[in-house]
Motif scaffolding. Sequence first.
Motif, PDB file in Angstrom:
ATOM      1  N   ALA A 152       0.862  -1.185   0.000  1.00  0.00           N
ATOM      2  CA  ALA A 152       0.000   0.000   0.000  1.00  0.00           C
ATOM      3  C   ALA A 152       0.894   1.228   0.000  1.00  0.00           C
ATOM      4  CB  ALA A 152      -0.924   0.001   1.214  1.00  0.00           C
ATOM      5  N   SER A 153       0.370   2.336  -0.538  1.00  0.00           N
ATOM      6  CA  SER A 153       1.158   3.567  -0.554  1.00  0.00           C
ATOM      7  C   SER A 153       0.234   4.774  -0.457  1.00  0.00           C
ATOM      8  CB  SER A 153       2.009   3.653  -1.826  1.00  0.00           C
ATOM      9  OG  SER A 153       1.200   3.924  -2.953  1.00  0.00           O
ATOM     10  N   TRP A 154       0.810   5.891  -0.034  1.00  0.00           N
ATOM     11  CA  TRP A 154       0.086   7.154   0.017  1.00  0.00           C
ATOM     12  C   TRP A 154       1.115   8.286  -0.014  1.00  0.00           C
ATOM     13  CZ3 TRP A 154       0.829   3.811   3.964  1.00  0.00           C
ATOM     14  CH2 TRP A 154       1.493   4.281   5.095  1.00  0.00           C
ATOM     15  N   THR A 155       0.658   9.489  -0.295  1.00  0.00           N
ATOM     16  CA  THR A 155       1.550  10.643  -0.345  1.00  0.00           C
ATOM     17  C   THR A 155       1.324  11.505   0.885  1.00  0.00           C
ATOM     18  OG1 THR A 155       1.475  10.649  -2.766  1.00  0.00           O
ATOM     19  CG2 THR A 155       2.256  12.657  -1.691  1.00  0.00           C
ATOM     20  N   GLU A 156       2.393  11.721   1.663  1.00  0.00           N
ATOM     21  CA  GLU A 156       2.241  12.550   2.863  1.00  0.00           C
ATOM     22  C   GLU A 156       2.260  14.029   2.465  1.00  0.00           C
ATOM     23  OE1 GLU A 156       4.812  14.482   4.441  1.00  0.00           O
ATOM     24  OE2 GLU A 156       6.242  14.091   2.847  1.00  0.00           O
ATOM     25  N   ASN A 157       1.628  14.861   3.275  1.00  0.00           N
ATOM     26  CA  ASN A 157       1.373  16.249   2.862  1.00  0.00           C
ATOM     27  C   ASN A 157       2.511  17.228   3.147  1.00  0.00           C
ATOM     28  OD1 ASN A 157       0.318  15.904   5.771  1.00  0.00           O
ATOM     29  ND2 ASN A 157       0.356  18.125   5.553  1.00  0.00           N
ATOM     30  N   ILE A 158       3.481  16.865   3.969  1.00  0.00           N
ATOM     31  CA  ILE A 158       4.517  17.828   4.352  1.00  0.00           C
ATOM     32  C   ILE A 158       5.522  18.042   3.221  1.00  0.00           C
ATOM     33  CG2 ILE A 158       6.348  18.386   6.001  1.00  0.00           C
ATOM     34  CD1 ILE A 158       3.649  18.438   7.288  1.00  0.00           C
ATOM     35  N   GLN A 159       6.133  16.965   2.775  1.00  0.00           N
ATOM     36  CA  GLN A 159       7.170  17.086   1.736  1.00  0.00           C
ATOM     37  C   GLN A 159       6.750  16.445   0.419  1.00  0.00           C
ATOM     38  OE1 GLN A 159      11.371  17.124   3.558  1.00  0.00           O
ATOM     39  NE2 GLN A 159      10.357  15.509   4.705  1.00  0.00           N
ATOM     40  N   GLY A 160       5.531  15.898   0.402  1.00  0.00           N
ATOM     41  CA  GLY A 160       5.039  15.288  -0.831  1.00  0.00           C
ATOM     42  C   GLY A 160       5.712  13.970  -1.158  1.00  0.00           C
ATOM     43  N   SER A 161       6.332  13.344  -0.153  1.00  0.00           N
ATOM     44  CA  SER A 161       6.999  12.072  -0.406  1.00  0.00           C
ATOM     45  C   SER A 161       6.003  10.918  -0.287  1.00  0.00           C
ATOM     46  CB  SER A 161       8.157  11.867   0.577  1.00  0.00           C
ATOM     47  OG  SER A 161       7.683  11.863   1.908  1.00  0.00           O
ATOM     48  N   ILE A 162       6.304   9.840  -0.986  1.00  0.00           N
ATOM     49  CA  ILE A 162       5.421   8.672  -0.987  1.00  0.00           C
ATOM     50  C   ILE A 162       5.832   7.740   0.150  1.00  0.00           C
ATOM     51  CG2 ILE A 162       4.586   6.704  -2.320  1.00  0.00           C
ATOM     52  CD1 ILE A 162       5.187   8.285  -4.848  1.00  0.00           C
ATOM     53  N   LYS A 163       4.859   7.323   0.943  1.00  0.00           N
ATOM     54  CA  LYS A 163       5.078   6.380   2.034  1.00  0.00           C
ATOM     55  C   LYS A 163       4.546   5.010   1.613  1.00  0.00           C
ATOM     56  CE  LYS A 163       6.611   9.442   5.041  1.00  0.00           C
ATOM     57  NZ  LYS A 163       7.952   9.390   5.641  1.00  0.00           N
ATOM     58  N   TYR A 164       5.185   3.965   2.107  1.00  0.00           N
ATOM     59  CA  TYR A 164       4.811   2.612   1.697  1.00  0.00           C
ATOM     60  C   TYR A 164       4.589   1.691   2.888  1.00  0.00           C
ATOM     61  CZ  TYR A 164       6.779   4.079  -2.817  1.00  0.00           C
ATOM     62  OH  TYR A 164       7.054   4.744  -3.982  1.00  0.00           O
ATOM     63  N   ILE A 165       3.712   0.712   2.686  1.00  0.00           N
ATOM     64  CA  ILE A 165       3.659  -0.451   3.579  1.00  0.00           C
ATOM     65  C   ILE A 165       4.421  -1.554   2.856  1.00  0.00           C
ATOM     66  CG2 ILE A 165       2.157  -2.252   4.501  1.00  0.00           C
ATOM     67  CD1 ILE A 165       0.123  -0.124   5.164  1.00  0.00           C
ATOM     68  N   MET A 166       5.466  -2.031   3.517  1.00  0.00           N
ATOM     69  CA  MET A 166       6.377  -2.989   2.892  1.00  0.00           C
ATOM     70  C   MET A 166       6.399  -4.290   3.687  1.00  0.00           C
ATOM     71  SD  MET A 166       7.749  -0.981   0.479  1.00  0.00           S
ATOM     72  CE  MET A 166       9.352  -1.590  -0.034  1.00  0.00           C
ATOM     73  N   LEU A 167       7.088  -5.258   3.150  1.00  0.00           N
ATOM     74  CA  LEU A 167       7.311  -6.500   3.879  1.00  0.00           C
ATOM     75  C   LEU A 167       8.283  -6.262   5.030  1.00  0.00           C
ATOM     76  CD1 LEU A 167       7.708  -9.062   0.952  1.00  0.00           C
ATOM     77  CD2 LEU A 167       5.705  -8.694   2.378  1.00  0.00           C
ATOM     78  N   ASN A 168       8.181  -7.101   6.039  1.00  0.00           N
ATOM     79  CA  ASN A 168       9.098  -7.044   7.171  1.00  0.00           C
ATOM     80  C   ASN A 168      10.530  -7.325   6.691  1.00  0.00           C
ATOM     81  OD1 ASN A 168      10.534  -8.519   9.618  1.00  0.00           O
ATOM     82  ND2 ASN A 168       8.889  -7.289  10.460  1.00  0.00           N
ATOM     83  N   PRO A 169      11.532  -6.686   7.332  1.00  0.00           N
ATOM     84  CA  PRO A 169      12.926  -6.942   6.927  1.00  0.00           C
ATOM     85  C   PRO A 169      13.318  -8.418   6.948  1.00  0.00           C
ATOM     86  CG  PRO A 169      12.835  -5.040   8.362  1.00  0.00           C
ATOM     87  CD  PRO A 169      11.454  -5.632   8.354  1.00  0.00           C
ATOM     88  N   SER A 170      12.603  -9.232   7.748  1.00  0.00           N
ATOM     89  CA  SER A 170      12.948 -10.657   7.834  1.00  0.00           C
ATOM     90  C   SER A 170      12.358 -11.475   6.682  1.00  0.00           C
ATOM     91  CB  SER A 170      12.439 -11.231   9.159  1.00  0.00           C
ATOM     92  OG  SER A 170      11.023 -11.135   9.239  1.00  0.00           O
ATOM     93  N   SER A 171      11.597 -10.836   5.784  1.00  0.00           N
ATOM     94  CA  SER A 171      10.954 -11.573   4.697  1.00  0.00           C
ATOM     95  C   SER A 171      11.986 -12.104   3.700  1.00  0.00           C
ATOM     96  CB  SER A 171       9.943 -10.689   3.973  1.00  0.00           C
ATOM     97  OG  SER A 171      10.602  -9.638   3.303  1.00  0.00           O
ATOM     98  N   ARG A 172      11.550 -13.077   2.929  1.00  0.00           N
ATOM     99  CA  ARG A 172      12.434 -13.736   1.962  1.00  0.00           C
ATOM    100  C   ARG A 172      13.002 -12.743   0.944  1.00  0.00           C
ATOM    101  NH1 ARG A 172      10.570 -15.941  -2.886  1.00  0.00           N
ATOM    102  NH2 ARG A 172       8.499 -15.451  -2.115  1.00  0.00           N
ATOM    103  N   ILE A 173      12.141 -11.905   0.368  1.00  0.00           N
ATOM    104  CA  ILE A 173      12.593 -10.959  -0.664  1.00  0.00           C
ATOM    105  C   ILE A 173      13.563  -9.938  -0.086  1.00  0.00           C
ATOM    106  CG2 ILE A 173      11.806  -9.040  -2.104  1.00  0.00           C
ATOM    107  CD1 ILE A 173       9.406 -10.682  -2.878  1.00  0.00           C
ATOM    108  N   LYS A 174      13.244  -9.417   1.130  1.00  0.00           N
ATOM    109  CA  LYS A 174      14.138  -8.445   1.769  1.00  0.00           C
ATOM    110  C   LYS A 174      15.495  -9.069   2.039  1.00  0.00           C
ATOM    111  CE  LYS A 174      11.388  -4.794   2.571  1.00  0.00           C
ATOM    112  NZ  LYS A 174      11.691  -3.398   2.248  1.00  0.00           N
ATOM    113  N   GLY A 175      15.492 -10.323   2.492  1.00  0.00           N
ATOM    114  CA  GLY A 175      16.753 -11.013   2.761  1.00  0.00           C
ATOM    115  C   GLY A 175      17.592 -11.166   1.510  1.00  0.00           C
TER     116      GLY A 175
END
Length: 581
Positions: free
Chosen positions: A230-253
Motif C-alpha cells: 500500500a502507498s500514500w503521499t504525505e502532505n509535508i514534503q510530498g513524499s510517498i510512504k509505503y507499507i512494505m514486507l518485514n525486513p525478515s521476509s524472503r525478498i528483503k533477505g
Amino acid sequence: HAPCQEASKLIKSYLMCHLNEWEEERSTDGSKWRFLEHNGPVFAPSYEPLPDKVKFFYDGKHMKLSPPAEEVATFFAKMLDHEYSTKDIFRKNFFKDWRKEMTSEEKSKITDLNKCNFSQMNDYFKAQSEARKQMTKEEKRKIKEENERLLQEYGFCIMDNHKERIGNFRIEPPGLFRGRGDHPKMGMLKRRIRPEDIIINCSKDSKQPKPPPGKKWKEVRHDNKVTWLASWTENIQGSIKYIMLNPSSRIKGEKDWQKYETARRLKKCVDRLRTQYRDDWKSKEMRIRQRAVALYFIDKLALRAGNEKEEGETADTVGCCSLRVEHIQLYPKMDEQEFVVEFDFLGKDSIRYYNKIPVEKRVFKNLQLFLENKQPEDDLFDRLNTSILNKHLQELMDGLTAKVFRTYNASITLQQQLKELTTSDDSIPAKILSYNRANRAVAILCNHQRAPPKTFEKSMQNLQTKIDEKQIQLSTARKQLKAAKADHKASHDDKSKKTVEVKRKAVQRIEEQLMKLQVQATDREENKQIALGTSKLNYLDPRISVAWCKKYAIPIEKIYNKTQREKFAWAIDMAEKDYVF
C-alpha cells in the motif's frame, strides 16, 4: 554429527550460489511475484474529544474549540515540555496550519499563539501517560491480546504461496512534523491519512482488502514489479510512504544479500577504480576532473552523492555532487598538515557535516581551479550531478553506484577495526566494547550523529551510583577475604580454608560486576552523540559481525536484538567464523 554439518554447509553454499540465478529467472518477465494477498493497513483511531474539565484558554479566558481545532491543539499541548515548542519556526508553522483547521469564529478570536494556554491539556496527557504506567496486569493483557489480534489479521500477507510478515501495517497517526536539525517545515501539521488517500497493491486473483465501511480506496493496483502493499503521499514534503514486507521476509533477505555481494565485488576492483580516478585528475576535460575529485571524496570520506532539490521545498541539505563553493575552505597549510580541505554543510536529515581533511596535492589544485571566478552560492562541481556520476560508475562495474562505495567502506572499516581492537583474552563486556568502538568508527565515517538523549545525564548519574556502590562492596569483600586468609593462616583447618575460597569467589564475582558497569559507562559516554544503529542495519555486512561473534564465542544476542536477528537471519545461518568481507 560431522557429516550432517558438512551437508548443511554444502546446501547453504548451493542455495547462495543459485540465488542470483533464481533472481534472474524471476525477473526475466519483469515480475517480482505472481500472487499477493493481504488485508490492507490499520488506520489510526479517530479523535476522541477531551473531557469537559480539560479547558483551553485564550488571553486568560476559557474558550471551547471545535473538534478539528481541538485535535490539532492537542498535538502542540503534548509537546509543551519539548524544545521544539520554543523554536520560532516550529511555532510559526504550527500556528499557520492550526488556523486552517479553525472555524471562522475561532480564526477571528485566536490571532496570537503567545496568548494561548495549553497547560490543562498538557497536564491531562501527562496524567494519561502516568495512568498507562500504573495499568493492572489484566489491563495490559487485554491490550496485548488486541495487538496480537491485529497482528494476525493485518500483519501478514501471502506472496507466492509464502506467508510473509508485513513491516509497518499501521498508518502513522496525525501530528506535528519535527524533522531533523533546523528543518524549515518543522511544526507543520501531518494530516490524518484516510482510505481515500491509499493505493492498494495486490493480485487480480486475490481477495482484495476491504476499506472501512462507507469508504473507498484511492486506487487498487496489480503491479507485480514492486514489493509494496500500500502507498500514500504525505502532505509535508510530498513524499510517498509505503507499507512494505518485514525486513525478515524472503525478498528483503535476498535484496540485503545482493547489496553486500555488490559491495564485495567492488572490493575486487576498487584498486583499479582508484587508479583510474587519480589519472582523471589530470584530464584535459573539466567535467572529467570534477567527476574524479567527487568520486575521490565519495570513496575517501563516504559522502553521499546528493540529489537535486527544488528551492525552498526542503531543508538546505546537500551531498557531494551538490556541494557549493560556500561549503568548503582550502588551506595550503593548517595544523602542520598540507593541502587541507574544510567541509561544513548540512547533509541528509539536516545533520551537519564538519570535517577538516588533508588531501592529495592534485586534488587540492583541482579544487582551487573549480573555485575560480565563482560566488559562494555557485556549485563547486558545476559540470556534474548524481545521474552523470552513477552512469559513469555503471560503466566501471555492473550495479555500481555511489552508495555501494559507502557500503564497501563501512564494511571494510568494521572488519579492520574489529581485527585491531579485539583481544582474545578480554572478557565478553570488553569485547563488546571493542565491537561498539569499531561500529563507532564506521558511524563517524558515515556521519551518523545524534543529539545526546534527554535522559543521558540522569542515566549516567544512576550508572555512576551503581559503580560507587559496587566499589564499596568490592572494598568490603577484599577486607573480608584478607581477614579470612589471616584466620586460615592461624588455624589451618578445613572450615577456614573453605571460607577463604568462598570469599575469594565473592571478590572475583564483584570485580567482574564492577568491570561490566565501568565498561558500560565508557560505552555510553563514547556513543552519546553517535548513532550506531544506522550503520549496523544499513551499511555493515552482517556476516562480519556474525563471524566475529562465532570466532570469539560472543552470544549473537549481545550484538543484534530480536528484530535485527530476524532481519539478518540469512547471515546468521550462513556466516562462518572465518568469513572475510
